[in-house]
Design an enzyme around this catalytic site. Structure first.
Site, PDB file in Angstrom:
ATOM      1  N   SER A  38       0.169   4.117   1.232  1.00  0.00           N
ATOM      2  CA  SER A  38       0.122   4.765   2.554  1.00  0.00           C
ATOM      3  C   SER A  38       1.147   4.169   3.508  1.00  0.00           C
ATOM      4  CB  SER A  38      -1.276   4.631   3.161  1.00  0.00           C
ATOM      5  OG  SER A  38      -2.212   5.306   2.364  1.00  0.00           O
TER       6      SER A  38
ATOM      7  N   ARG B 125       0.839  -1.194   0.000  1.00  0.00           N
ATOM      8  CA  ARG B 125       0.000   0.000   0.000  1.00  0.00           C
ATOM      9  C   ARG B 125       0.875   1.245   0.000  1.00  0.00           C
ATOM     10  NH1 ARG B 125      -3.722   0.393   4.664  1.00  0.00           N
ATOM     11  NH2 ARG B 125      -4.628   1.996   3.334  1.00  0.00           N
TER      12      ARG B 125
ATOM     13  N   ARG C   6       4.828   5.124   2.400  1.00  0.00           N
ATOM     14  CA  ARG C   6       5.176   6.497   2.782  1.00  0.00           C
ATOM     15  C   ARG C   6       5.641   6.602   4.228  1.00  0.00           C
ATOM     16  NH1 ARG C   6       1.187  10.138  -0.884  1.00  0.00           N
ATOM     17  NH2 ARG C   6       0.954   8.573  -2.521  1.00  0.00           N
TER      18      ARG C   6
ATOM     19  N   GLU D 283       7.620 -10.276   2.906  1.00  0.00           N
ATOM     20  CA  GLU D 283       8.972  -9.945   3.372  1.00  0.00           C
ATOM     21  C   GLU D 283       8.968  -8.467   3.749  1.00  0.00           C
ATOM     22  OE1 GLU D 283       9.131 -10.694  -0.244  1.00  0.00           O
ATOM     23  OE2 GLU D 283       9.255 -12.872  -0.099  1.00  0.00           O
TER      24      GLU D 283
ATOM     25  N   ASP E 123       2.584 -17.382  -8.467  1.00  0.00           N
ATOM     26  CA  ASP E 123       2.606 -18.246  -9.652  1.00  0.00           C
ATOM     27  C   ASP E 123       1.259 -18.891  -9.953  1.00  0.00           C
ATOM     28  OD1 ASP E 123       5.285 -17.851 -10.287  1.00  0.00           O
ATOM     29  OD2 ASP E 123       5.966 -19.534  -9.077  1.00  0.00           O
TER      30      ASP E 123
END
Length: 197
Positions: free
Chosen positions: A112, A110, A115, A138, A128
């Site tokens: 947001s 996202r 940032r 991660e 896949d």
């Protein structure tokens, strides 16, 4: 061709794409379906190994990974996971996703959250064709402050693309697929790679 919101909804209704629990209609917009954070995490233990030789003998690679990865951390309802600046952690999506052999999924973080310095996937954002299971995230905090992450918070979005033909080697049919049916924050299985290829 990337699926629009109407097509994503129809594919979910028809069972071509399966997401469990089934997303609410308002979680689908434009070309994505929102996904939420699960409650399972793993972190890297500090100073447990001087380095990991990724091209070393399989047994040594696995031993090093076993030393640096924590056991799976399962959060209780209402608890937060704190990701500190410069820290990498693994987590899972709340939702389990199953794709047919003619659709590839793409995971995006996202804006947001980005940032604030949160990377949701360091590099692995392709889901896949033939995949079935929770998606491992991660996380990396590139910001200046710790971030409190709570299970079931909106963490990213999936989009879906129809392939020109069904994949000949979908994930669920591959002998070398290392993460089939994963339901937890599974650590790297790089030691399972065939280093001769």
């Amino acid at each position: 061709m990337r699926l629009c919101d109407r097509d994503i909804y129809q594919h979910l209704q028809d069972g071509k794409i399966k997401i469990d629990p089934t997303p609410d209609y308002d979680q689908i917009s434009g070309v994505t379906v929102d996904i939420r954070l699960g409650n399972k995490f793993r972190v890297f233990e500090d100073h447990q190994a001087p380095f990991i030789d990724l091209s070393g003998p399989k047994a040594q690679v696995q031993e090093a990974l076993d030393h640096v990865m924590s056991d799976e951390i399962e959060l209780e309802e209402g608890k937060a996971f704190f990701l500190h600046p410069g820290e990498l952690a693994l987590a899972i999506t709340h939702e389990s996703v199953t794709l047919p052999d003619n659709i590839v999924g793409w995971l995006d973080g996202r804006s947001s959250l980005a940032r604030l310095g949160l990377m949701v996937h360091v590099t692995a954002h392709r889901i896949d064709p033939g995949w079935s299971g929770n998606i491992v995230l991660e996380f990396y905090n590139s910001g200046k402050l710790p971030l409190a992450l709570r299970p079931k918070m909106k963490i990213g979005a999936l989009s879906f693309e129809v392939l020109s033909a069904p994949a000949e080697k979908p994930y669920n049919a591959r002998v070398d697929a290392k993460y089939k049916g994963q339901a937890g924050a599974v650590a790297s299985r790089i030691s399972s790679d065939d280093q001769s290829k």
